[in-house]
Design a protein around this motif. Structure first.
Motif, PDB file in Angstrom:
ATOM      1  N   GLU A 168       0.834  -1.206   0.000  1.00  0.00           N
ATOM      2  CA  GLU A 168       0.000   0.000   0.000  1.00  0.00           C
ATOM      3  C   GLU A 168       0.871   1.260   0.000  1.00  0.00           C
ATOM      4  OE1 GLU A 168      -4.106  -0.818   2.373  1.00  0.00           O
ATOM      5  OE2 GLU A 168      -2.269  -1.151   3.518  1.00  0.00           O
ATOM      6  N   THR A 218      -3.590   7.297  -7.028  1.00  0.00           N
ATOM      7  CA  THR A 218      -4.173   6.374  -6.047  1.00  0.00           C
ATOM      8  C   THR A 218      -4.200   7.024  -4.667  1.00  0.00           C
ATOM      9  OG1 THR A 218      -3.507   4.390  -7.244  1.00  0.00           O
ATOM     10  CG2 THR A 218      -3.838   4.160  -4.867  1.00  0.00           C
ATOM     11  N   TYR A 230      -7.535   8.109  -2.414  1.00  0.00           N
ATOM     12  CA  TYR A 230      -7.703   7.652  -1.031  1.00  0.00           C
ATOM     13  C   TYR A 230      -7.862   8.830  -0.073  1.00  0.00           C
ATOM     14  CZ  TYR A 230      -6.656   5.168   3.345  1.00  0.00           C
ATOM     15  OH  TYR A 230      -6.714   4.650   4.615  1.00  0.00           O
ATOM     16  N   GLU A 290     -11.294  10.305  -0.404  1.00  0.00           N
ATOM     17  CA  GLU A 290     -12.309   9.462   0.221  1.00  0.00           C
ATOM     18  C   GLU A 290     -12.347   9.694   1.734  1.00  0.00           C
ATOM     19  OE1 GLU A 290     -11.161   5.573  -0.956  1.00  0.00           O
ATOM     20  OE2 GLU A 290     -12.102   5.699  -2.939  1.00  0.00           O
TER      21      GLU A 290
END
Length: 568
Positions: free
Chosen positions: A239, A249, A253, A256
């Motif tokens: 990750e 990415t 994230y 979000e």
């Protein structure tokens, strides 16, 4: 009275601006960054009382100290950190983020550590703040002055011992979470822990593996649950590698998490559907983790979720049920040589840990003297009243970062700090490019704002029956810490200064800034003198509503994925 002669200069020619900022925590560092990025002809000094930068994240190093929101939602909007080790980063890791931020943008040149501001007095004739600073390294006193004074000392900064009789009588080792002595070894000790706020909730599970036992004193219940139901965990190597190598990415994230944190606000409206649903779900989660009916009755509140600040409480509830932990519920009557007396019984221990918080009265810890000798501590003796969390009437050219009525518990906090810094710089820009002597918010504007705020708070959970630092550690006092709305609401509210709410004082003719009749572009040999000619209209939209549709990327979320709009 100073003179600002602009007769031979083009319109809006900037004069020298001198700023003093108090505190080199997150807010002070951000102000330094934004001032450096946007301004010319300025001088900035950031006075920091500690031996290094980063404020609360330097001072708080107690066991288990961590951020109570996801780390990727605790960064500046423009400065991601792909290397967070876990969902809820520890204090040392968070501190390193701000140290790296300062290093990357070369902000240390503005900072004087071990320098503590001890007095600030407004000079009405000169239009400057005279500032007294104690050099903590050698004990000398420095006298400085500035055009603009920014207090970025923070709200959770002045820690305090509990006001319990007999505190000084205790003969064992005494610690406060905000002034932790890392040389104290708790291994095998019996620890008495006072409090069940954020700090205590983090300390208990952190020390439990090494101590013999803990007696924890709880005065009131509190809600304990992860933000957005995000349990603590370490990020995998895969990750973190993806966050480093694939910025999109990471951006997805981060957005979000940020959207989720903003989306929590409806639960702060009393009796809303979101509040009722969250109350039921959090009660069930806490019961599942406690697994003891006697503790359920002591720990799970009956007042609404969010009345006090929420905390993830990683392993706290599970720790309360440990055979090593004794829970004592109720007020502590006194502290003795050996321990604490509660409910008429003495509980002895080896080490006393006070997780008893901070002075949240907002009163400055040094004299701030405004017009006509008015002391800010006196003005805020009974209630701290600010203009939109930013400034104070009768204290010209003075600003507060995260002052009273800021959105410190309404959603993401660092984006609110960014908005405050932008607002202050807009005011400073006007001062620098016009013949302004000083400016401060009108008293009537502040009174109107406070009246609106007080009325709004009646519909929120913050006014319900819990003890909270949002109302200066009282149960029924006025909400003085929080903004009357969401964080996103705050961003829109202060996006454009309402100059009609301000008292402006000018030197000479207020239109002297018009200067010699030439523009800034005409005074720059390298500028395009036809910069406004273009082949399409790409200029900014004028109406607020259309501006916000562009800013918020209205239409970017499909109707299938659109959230329900909460109408209360």
């Amino acid at each position: 009275m100073p003179s600002y002669d602009r007769a031979d200069k083009p319109i809006h020619e900037p004069r020298q601006l001198k700023v003093i900022c108090i505190g080199a925590g997150a807010s002070g560092l951000l102000l330094a960054y934004k001032l450096q990025r946007s301004f010319e002809k300025f001088e900035l000094t950031v006075y920091e009382k500690n031996e290094d930068i980063s404020g609360t994240w330097l001072e708080n190093n107690y066991p288990g100290c961590a951020c109570d929101i996801p780390a990727h939602a605790y960064t500046f909007s423009f400065e991601p950190n792909p290397n967070w080790s876990s969902v809820y980063a520890g204090s040392k890791e968070i501190r390193q983020y701000f140290v790296s931020f300062a290093s990357k943008h070369e902000l240390s040149k503005y900072v004087k550590t071990r320098h503590q501001v001890s007095k600030a007095v407004w000079d009405e004739i000169k239009g400057v703040w005279d500032v007294e600073v104690a050099n903590l390294a050698d004990g000398t006193i420095i006298r400085d002055s500035c055009d603009m004074l920014v207090n970025a000392a923070g709200v959770l900064n002045a820690w305090r011992w509990p006001t319990i009789p007999g505190l000084q009588d205790y003969k064992g080792t005494r610690l406060h979470t905000a002034n932790w002595d890392e040389s104290v070894d708790l291994t095998g000790k019996h620890v008495g822990l006072i409090g069940n706020g954020s700090s205590a909730i983090q300390v208990l599970p952190a020390i439990l593996p090494i101590v013999d036992r803990v007696t924890t004193f709880i005065r009131t219940p509190t809600w304990v649950s992860p933000v957005q139901a995000l349990e603590s965990r370490k990020y995998t190597d895969e990750e973190r590698e993806k966050f480093v190598n694939d910025p999109q990415t990471l951006l997805k994230y981060r957005k979000e998490l940020e959207a989720g944190t903003n989306g929590i606000f409806p639960l702060f409206i009393a009796d809303s559907a979101a509040q009722k649903a969250t109350f039921e779900s959090m009660s069930a989660i806490m019961k599942e983790k406690l697994q003891r009916e006697d503790l359920e009755n002591l720990v799970i509140p009956t007042w609404p979720v969010g009345c006090r600040r929420l905390t993830p409480g990683v392993n706290y509830l599970e720790s309360l049920g440990s055979s090593q932990v004794e829970v004592v519920y109720g007020e502590i009557q006194k502290i003795t040589e050996k321990g604490c007396v509660s409910n008429g019984q003495e509980y002895p221990f080896d080490v006393l840990v006070c997780a008893t918080g901070f002075d949240t009265s907002y009163k400055p810890r040094f004299p701030v003297i405004g017009t006509k000798g008015k002391n800010l501590a006196d003005a805020w003796k009974f209630e701290p009243k600010s203009y939109l969390g930013l400034s104070v009437p009768d204290f010209p050219n003075y600003f507060t970062m995260i002052g009273p009525s800021s959105p410190i518990g309404n959603g993401p906090v660092l984006i609110a700090v960014e908005a405050q810094a932008d607002y202050m710089l807009k005011i400073m820009n006007r001062w620098q490019t016009e013949n302004i002597h000083s400016l401060s918010p009108k008293m009537e504007a502040v009174e109107d704002f406070i009246a609106f705020k007080d009325e709004y708070m009646k519909r929120t959970v913050w006014e319900r029956g819990c003890r909270s630092w949002y109302k200066n550690n009282s149960i029924s006092g006025k909400i003085t810490a929080l903004w009357p709305g969401s964080t996103m609401h705050y961003l829109e509210a202060i996006a454009d200064p309402r100059y009609e709410d301000w008292n402006f004082k000018y030197v000479g003719n207020r239109f002297a800034f018009l200067g010699n009749g030439f523009s800034q572009a005409e005074s720059d040999k390298t500028a395009d003198l036809a910069y406004y000619i273009r082949d399409k209209d790409d200029g900014p939209l004028i109406s607020r509503v259309k501006q916000m549709k562009v800013t918020s990327k209205s239409g970017s979320v499909s109707l299938e994925n659109a959230r329900d709009v909460i109408v209360v």
